[in-house]
Design a protein around this motif. Structure first.
Motif, PDB file in Angstrom:
ATOM      1  N   VAL A   1      39.924  42.092  38.005  1.00 42.95           N
ATOM      2  CA  VAL A   1      41.034  42.259  37.073  1.00 42.95           C
ATOM      3  C   VAL A   1      41.301  40.952  36.337  1.00 42.95           C
ATOM      4  O   VAL A   1      41.538  40.933  35.123  1.00 42.95           O
ATOM      5  CB  VAL A   1      42.291  42.737  37.825  1.00 42.95           C
ATOM      6  CG1 VAL A   1      43.489  42.797  36.878  1.00 42.95           C
ATOM      7  CG2 VAL A   1      42.051  44.098  38.459  1.00 42.95           C
TER       8      VAL A   1
ATOM      9  N   GLU B   1      48.296  40.244  31.029  1.00 44.80           N
ATOM     10  CA  GLU B   1      49.492  40.430  31.843  1.00 44.80           C
ATOM     11  C   GLU B   1      49.139  40.985  33.217  1.00 44.80           C
ATOM     12  O   GLU B   1      49.738  40.613  34.225  1.00 44.80           O
ATOM     13  CB  GLU B   1      50.493  41.354  31.124  1.00 44.80           C
ATOM     14  CG  GLU B   1      51.156  40.713  29.923  1.00 44.80           C
ATOM     15  CD  GLU B   1      51.853  39.413  30.289  1.00 44.80           C
ATOM     16  OE1 GLU B   1      52.542  39.374  31.347  1.00 44.80           O
ATOM     17  OE2 GLU B   1      51.702  38.427  29.542  1.00 44.80           O
ATOM     18  N   GLU B   2      48.172  41.881  33.271  1.00 46.29           N
ATOM     19  CA  GLU B   2      47.747  42.438  34.552  1.00 46.29           C
ATOM     20  C   GLU B   2      47.087  41.354  35.405  1.00 46.29           C
ATOM     21  O   GLU B   2      47.287  41.297  36.620  1.00 46.29           O
ATOM     22  CB  GLU B   2      46.779  43.601  34.322  1.00 46.29           C
ATOM     23  CG  GLU B   2      46.482  44.391  35.589  1.00 46.29           C
ATOM     24  CD  GLU B   2      45.664  45.636  35.317  1.00 46.29           C
ATOM     25  OE1 GLU B   2      45.130  46.207  36.284  1.00 46.29           O
ATOM     26  OE2 GLU B   2      45.561  46.027  34.135  1.00 46.29           O
TER      27      GLU B   2
ATOM     28  N   GLY C   1      40.371  42.124  33.055  1.00 42.49           N
ATOM     29  CA  GLY C   1      41.520  42.961  32.747  1.00 42.49           C
ATOM     30  C   GLY C   1      42.428  42.345  31.707  1.00 42.49           C
ATOM     31  O   GLY C   1      42.216  41.213  31.251  1.00 42.49           O
TER      32      GLY C   1
END
Length: 357
Positions: free
Chosen positions: A76, A83-84, A80
């Motif tokens: 992530v 923000e994640e 990703g």
């Protein structure tokens, strides 16, 4: 070979591994896991080659894995939304802090257990130890009081921080002597030993230049030269003498008197009861039923004072002091009195006065 011709130079897996700080086996694993594919795999040999552009991703992956982050979370952060990725990193940091705190607590508990079985060692002068024993043992109980409360016939030996302390009490007197050891190693210890055993050990230690006090769960062993002497631990819960000393009210009266003269006046023959001490200005008067009054020069501060003592309680405190003078700090005629050696701040005796008839 390490490099291949083309629009962008490629590195062998070994060269790339050295460049990014990862083992070749780790690069193969990350390839299989879909986290970091080679820029090129030779169809004939199966050799993997990497480009310079992959360096930043490989270094970030190494740093993430160095924190213990699972591959699912690392993916992530690598691929990703921003923000994640931030949320994943913050959650991982929180878990890492919790794990670190749990590890610290577990290690601290293990260390306490290990220290509980390891001996604590302090080195003191033999004559100094013998002098401390001589000062505190007279405050232990004897006779019926000791039979009823065996702990009052014992001396508490404390090894704590950078101090060795000896304490004894018979409920009417409390004596505490502090020694500054030459060295002290190990966990804090509180051990009760029999007063007679300690007196015998002091006579053994008095001629030794240095004595090692080795305290463990089973008791104390004294070492000096090529000899040693055990002091078995005794059962019992010694009174919290620090609480007693801390709760004393501030002194309102102070008396500094010649120790030998005060002792002579207290020990005079013919007394049939408590000795009453009276202060007025620069004089200290002593009187008792059946005894001639004594008048001693003294330094007295505070208002005039009348206070009574049992000679059997006050005399050992006077005898245990050192130097020519003795200091009495009095907060009131019914409060415990501190008897201090004017020349030795490391020794303190607490004596209870008696009611005046």
């Amino acid at each position: 070979m390490d490099d291949m011709d083309g629009p962008e130079p490629l590195m062998s897996i070994g060269a790339f591994a050295r460049r990014v700080g990862l083992a070749p086996s780790a690069l193969r694993f990350y390839d299989d896991a879909g986290m970091l594919h080679p820029a090129l795999v030779d169809a004939g040999t199966g050799y993997r080659y990497y480009s310079v552009d992959q360096e930043s991703r490989a270094v970030l992956l190494r740093r993430l894995r160095g924190t213990g982050m699972p591959l699912t979370d690392a993916s992530v952060v690598l691929d990703g939304p921003r923000e994640e990725a931030r949320a994943v990193l913050e959650a991982h940091a929180a878990r890492a802090e919790e794990a670190a705190e749990a590890a610290r607590a577990a290690v601290a508990e293990i260390l306490r257990d290990l220290q509980g079985t390891a001996a604590t060692r302090a080195v003191v002068g033999g004559a100094e130890l013998a002098g401390a024993v001589r000062q505190v043992v007279p405050s232990t109980a004897s006779g019926p009081a000791r039979e009823e409360f065996p702990v009052l016939g014992r001396v508490l030996i404390e090894l704590d921080g950078q101090e060795v302390r000896l304490a004894a009490t018979d409920r009417y007197r409390l004596a505490v002597r502090t020694l500054r050891p030459l060295s002290l190693d190990g966990a804090g210890r509180r051990i009760l030993v029999d007063a007679e055993e300690l007196t015998g050990a002091a006579a053994w230690a008095v001629r030794l230049p240095e004595v090692v006090i080795e305290a463990g769960p089973q008791g104390v062993r004294l070492h000096g030269g090529d000899r040693s002497r055990p002091l078995p631990a005794s059962e019992g819960e010694f009174p919290d003498y620090r609480l007693i000393l801390d709760d004393l009210p501030a002194a309102r009266h102070r008396i500094i008197a010649d120790r030998a003269a005060l002792r002579t006046a207290l020990a005079g023959p013919g007394a049939a009861g408590p000795v009453v001490l009276r202060t007025d200005g620069g004089r200290l008067a002593l009187s008792a039923p059946g005894r001639d009054a004594a008048d001693l020069p003294a330094v007295c501060t505070g208002p005039p004072l009348h206070i009574a003592f049992s000679p059997e309680a006050l005399l050992p405190a006077i005898d245990s002091a050192v130097g020519p003078d003795v200091l009495l700090e009095v907060s009131g005629p019914a409060a415990p009195v501190l008897v201090r050696s004017a020349d030795q701040g490391s020794f303190t005796t607490l004596v209870m006065p008696v009611r005046q008839g």
